[in-house]
Design a protein around this motif. Structure first.
Motif, mmCIF file in Angstrom:
data_model
loop_
_atom_site.group_PDB
_atom_site.id
_atom_site.type_symbol
_atom_site.label_atom_id
_atom_site.label_comp_id
_atom_site.label_asym_id
_atom_site.label_seq_id
_atom_site.Cartn_x
_atom_site.Cartn_y
_atom_site.Cartn_z
ATOM 1 N N MET A 168 -0.123 15.915 -0.009
ATOM 2 C CA MET A 168 -0.040 15.372 -1.363
ATOM 3 C C MET A 168 -0.987 14.174 -1.504
ATOM 4 S SD MET A 168 1.873 15.868 -4.259
ATOM 5 C CE MET A 168 3.500 16.495 -3.795
ATOM 6 N N TYR A 169 -1.004 13.327 -0.504
ATOM 7 C CA TYR A 169 -1.865 12.142 -0.500
ATOM 8 C C TYR A 169 -3.344 12.549 -0.551
ATOM 9 C CZ TYR A 169 -3.456 7.495 1.164
ATOM 10 O OH TYR A 169 -4.054 6.265 1.309
ATOM 11 N N ASP A 170 -3.714 13.527 0.257
ATOM 12 C CA ASP A 170 -5.100 14.016 0.266
ATOM 13 C C ASP A 170 -5.502 14.575 -1.092
ATOM 14 O OD1 ASP A 170 -5.380 13.296 2.915
ATOM 15 O OD2 ASP A 170 -5.246 15.353 3.704
ATOM 16 N N VAL A 171 -4.634 15.375 -1.687
ATOM 17 C CA VAL A 171 -4.947 16.011 -2.965
ATOM 18 C C VAL A 171 -5.148 14.970 -4.065
ATOM 19 C CG1 VAL A 171 -3.968 17.451 -4.821
ATOM 20 C CG2 VAL A 171 -3.914 18.246 -2.448
ATOM 21 N N ASP B 209 5.219 6.830 4.145
ATOM 22 C CA ASP B 209 5.057 6.956 2.693
ATOM 23 C C ASP B 209 3.672 6.450 2.282
ATOM 24 O OD1 ASP B 209 7.696 7.791 2.777
ATOM 25 O OD2 ASP B 209 8.483 5.813 2.240
ATOM 26 N N TYR B 210 3.282 6.764 1.034
ATOM 27 C CA TYR B 210 1.952 6.399 0.562
ATOM 28 C C TYR B 210 2.026 5.915 -0.888
ATOM 29 C CZ TYR B 210 0.572 9.509 4.425
ATOM 30 O OH TYR B 210 0.436 10.124 5.643
ATOM 31 N N ILE B 211 1.178 4.954 -1.228
ATOM 32 C CA ILE B 211 1.064 4.504 -2.610
ATOM 33 C C ILE B 211 -0.407 4.496 -3.011
ATOM 34 C CG2 ILE B 211 1.276 2.506 -4.160
ATOM 35 C CD1 ILE B 211 3.876 1.800 -2.760
ATOM 36 N N ILE B 212 -0.690 5.013 -4.197
ATOM 37 C CA ILE B 212 -2.010 4.921 -4.825
ATOM 38 C C ILE B 212 -1.758 4.334 -6.208
ATOM 39 C CG2 ILE B 212 -4.085 6.147 -5.574
ATOM 40 C CD1 ILE B 212 -3.194 8.504 -3.791
ATOM 41 N N MET B 213 -2.430 3.233 -6.551
ATOM 42 C CA MET B 213 -2.177 2.651 -7.866
ATOM 43 C C MET B 213 -3.467 2.074 -8.443
ATOM 44 S SD MET B 213 0.098 -0.666 -6.767
ATOM 45 C CE MET B 213 -0.614 -2.081 -5.927
ATOM 46 N N VAL C 52 -12.019 7.331 -26.861
ATOM 47 C CA VAL C 52 -11.283 6.074 -26.975
ATOM 48 C C VAL C 52 -11.055 5.504 -25.576
ATOM 49 C CG1 VAL C 52 -9.144 4.994 -27.748
ATOM 50 C CG2 VAL C 52 -10.145 6.866 -29.083
ATOM 51 N N ARG C 53 -11.458 4.270 -25.372
ATOM 52 C CA ARG C 53 -11.228 3.603 -24.085
ATOM 53 C C ARG C 53 -9.784 3.112 -24.035
ATOM 54 N NH1 ARG C 53 -14.884 1.434 -20.489
ATOM 55 N NH2 ARG C 53 -15.768 3.510 -20.799
ATOM 56 N N ALA C 54 -8.984 3.740 -23.167
ATOM 57 C CA ALA C 54 -7.585 3.359 -23.004
ATOM 58 C C ALA C 54 -7.475 2.266 -21.948
ATOM 59 C CB ALA C 54 -6.752 4.580 -22.618
ATOM 60 N N VAL C 55 -6.276 1.732 -21.799
ATOM 61 C CA VAL C 55 -6.049 0.670 -20.822
ATOM 62 C C VAL C 55 -4.876 1.051 -19.919
ATOM 63 C CG1 VAL C 55 -5.431 -1.748 -20.468
ATOM 64 C CG2 VAL C 55 -6.936 -1.110 -22.367
ATOM 65 N N SER C 56 -5.145 1.126 -18.626
ATOM 66 C CA SER C 56 -4.080 1.275 -17.644
ATOM 67 C C SER C 56 -3.606 -0.118 -17.262
ATOM 68 C CB SER C 56 -4.590 2.022 -16.398
ATOM 69 O OG SER C 56 -3.650 1.920 -15.342
ATOM 70 N N ILE C 57 -2.410 -0.463 -17.693
ATOM 71 C CA ILE C 57 -1.835 -1.764 -17.324
ATOM 72 C C ILE C 57 -1.412 -1.706 -15.864
ATOM 73 C CG2 ILE C 57 0.032 -3.401 -17.827
ATOM 74 C CD1 ILE C 57 -0.107 -2.189 -20.748
ATOM 75 N N GLN C 58 -0.750 -0.636 -15.501
ATOM 76 C CA GLN C 58 -0.526 -0.280 -14.096
ATOM 77 C C GLN C 58 -0.036 1.153 -14.035
ATOM 78 O OE1 GLN C 58 2.460 -2.219 -11.391
ATOM 79 N NE2 GLN C 58 0.650 -2.520 -10.128
ATOM 80 N N THR C 59 -0.747 1.936 -13.263
ATOM 81 C CA THR C 59 -0.445 3.358 -13.135
ATOM 82 C C THR C 59 -0.586 3.741 -11.670
ATOM 83 O OG1 THR C 59 -1.308 3.794 -15.356
ATOM 84 C CG2 THR C 59 -1.152 5.670 -13.879
ATOM 85 N N GLY C 60 0.217 4.703 -11.224
ATOM 86 C CA GLY C 60 0.039 5.103 -9.838
ATOM 87 C C GLY C 60 1.052 6.128 -9.362
ATOM 88 N N TYR C 61 0.912 6.444 -8.080
ATOM 89 C CA TYR C 61 1.753 7.437 -7.414
ATOM 90 C C TYR C 61 2.406 6.825 -6.184
ATOM 91 C CZ TYR C 61 -1.237 10.842 -9.911
ATOM 92 O OH TYR C 61 -1.931 11.556 -10.856
ATOM 93 N N MET C 62 3.628 7.235 -5.937
ATOM 94 C CA MET C 62 4.293 6.940 -4.672
ATOM 95 C C MET C 62 4.742 8.260 -4.061
ATOM 96 S SD MET C 62 7.624 4.572 -3.758
ATOM 97 C CE MET C 62 8.778 5.601 -4.682
ATOM 98 N N ILE C 63 4.327 8.497 -2.824
ATOM 99 C CA ILE C 63 4.688 9.726 -2.113
ATOM 100 C C ILE C 63 5.607 9.346 -0.965
ATOM 101 C CG2 ILE C 63 3.813 11.778 -0.956
ATOM 102 C CD1 ILE C 63 0.992 10.895 -2.131
ATOM 103 N N GLN C 64 6.776 9.943 -0.925
ATOM 104 C CA GLN C 64 7.756 9.638 0.115
ATOM 105 C C GLN C 64 7.991 10.864 0.992
ATOM 106 O OE1 GLN C 64 10.551 8.298 -3.104
ATOM 107 N NE2 GLN C 64 11.089 6.726 -1.595
ATOM 108 N N THR C 65 7.848 10.680 2.279
ATOM 109 C CA THR C 65 8.101 11.761 3.226
ATOM 110 C C THR C 65 9.593 12.057 3.292
ATOM 111 O OG1 THR C 65 6.173 11.182 4.559
ATOM 112 C CG2 THR C 65 7.880 12.491 5.629
ATOM 113 N N GLN C 66 9.951 13.334 3.142
ATOM 114 C CA GLN C 66 11.347 13.757 3.245
ATOM 115 C C GLN C 66 11.569 14.667 4.443
ATOM 116 O OE1 GLN C 66 13.437 12.331 1.356
ATOM 117 N NE2 GLN C 66 12.151 11.568 -0.308
#
Length: 262
Positions: free
Chosen positions: A66-69, A126-130, A146-160
């Motif tokens: 998931m992290y690689d993708v 686990d991994y975080i990309i933000m 339209v130029r949008a604004v990411s105030i904060q966006t990201g992914y958290m991947i948790q190994t199960q």
């Protein structure tokens, strides 16, 4: 990210992002189906800032895949049907870079784009990309987008487990426009779950694809592989929403086209 100067996120910033991904108080659940849950916060018609959080349980994909993708920009161009253009601009550190991404919005809305400072960090298994929006003089807003604004966006991947993970996507975005009610509704009930499903499908096909496309090239894991030019922080500034075009699309009717609901 708040503040007046561009900074590279530290361990506290990653810990704060993780905590917000896990925290459910103050969020309203809008969808819970097929292993995907969606929450919203302040997602209302006419509001300029939107917060959405999605969580998907993936029982057939490892956290590492998931992290690689989510990192592999060449592969994203293949599986992300909403992407118009995406490219890396330059590197800041071994785990931070600056990039451009533009995407298709539902017709008849105008398409959006962002310039973001992206950072990533493995935390145990686990991994975080933000990311958050920045300005770069060489990449001003484009005509027609339209130029949008990411105030904060990201992914958290948790190994199960060995082939089992949980993906949480959280977006705090100013789309620079008053959106129509049908977009607000569909974003949580259709667009977000569909995007999560596409990520999962992309993960299942990644190993085979990667074997045929530079299989050993993973600069997010091996920073010595990067070919990106270094960018000094002095070339960047915080992207302020108020300096960008703000459009009113709230009265636009939905285009009659078949929606992808896979």
């Amino acid at each position: 990210m708040s503040g007046h100067t561009v900074t590279i996120p530290d361990d506290r910033a990653f810990a704060s992002f993780k905590a917000e991904c896990l925290y459910e108080e103050g969020w309203s659940m809008s969808c819970n189906k097929g292993g995907i849950t969606v929450w919203t916060q302040g997602l209302e018609e006419g509001k300029s800032v939107h917060k959405i959080k999605c969580r998907m349980v993936s029982k057939d994909v490892s956290a590492e895949t998931m992290y690689d993708v989510l990192h592999d920009i060449e592969y994203r161009r293949k599986w992300d049907k909403n992407v118009i253009e995406t490219f890396d601009i330059g590197k800041l550190t071994v785990n931070a870079d600056v990039g451009y991404y533009s995407w298709k919005c539902p017709q008849p809305l105008r398409d959006r784009d962002v310039i973001t400072l992206r950072s990533w960090l493995p935390i145990g298994k686990d991994y975080i990309i933000m990311n958050y929006s920045v300005k770069h003089a060489k990449y001003p807003p484009k005509k027609g987008i339209v130029r949008a604004v990411s105030i904060q966006t990201g992914y958290m991947i948790q190994t199960q487990g060995p082939n089992h993970c949980t993906l949480t996507y959280m977006a705090h975005i100013d789309p620079r426009g008053s959106l129509p009610k049908w977009v607000v509704n569909k974003s949580s009930h259709l667009f977000a779950p569909s995007a999560m499903k596409r990520i999962n499908k992309a993960c299942l096909k990644y190993s085979e694809w990667k074997q045929r496309h530079n299989p050993n090239f993973k600069p997010w894991l091996y920073p010595e592989q990067t070919t990106l030019p270094s960018i000094p922080l002095s070339e960047l500034s915080i992207q302020r929403a108020e300096s960008l075009e703000n459009i009113d699309e709230s009265s636009l009717a939905e285009a009659q086209e078949r929606e992808d609901s896979d």
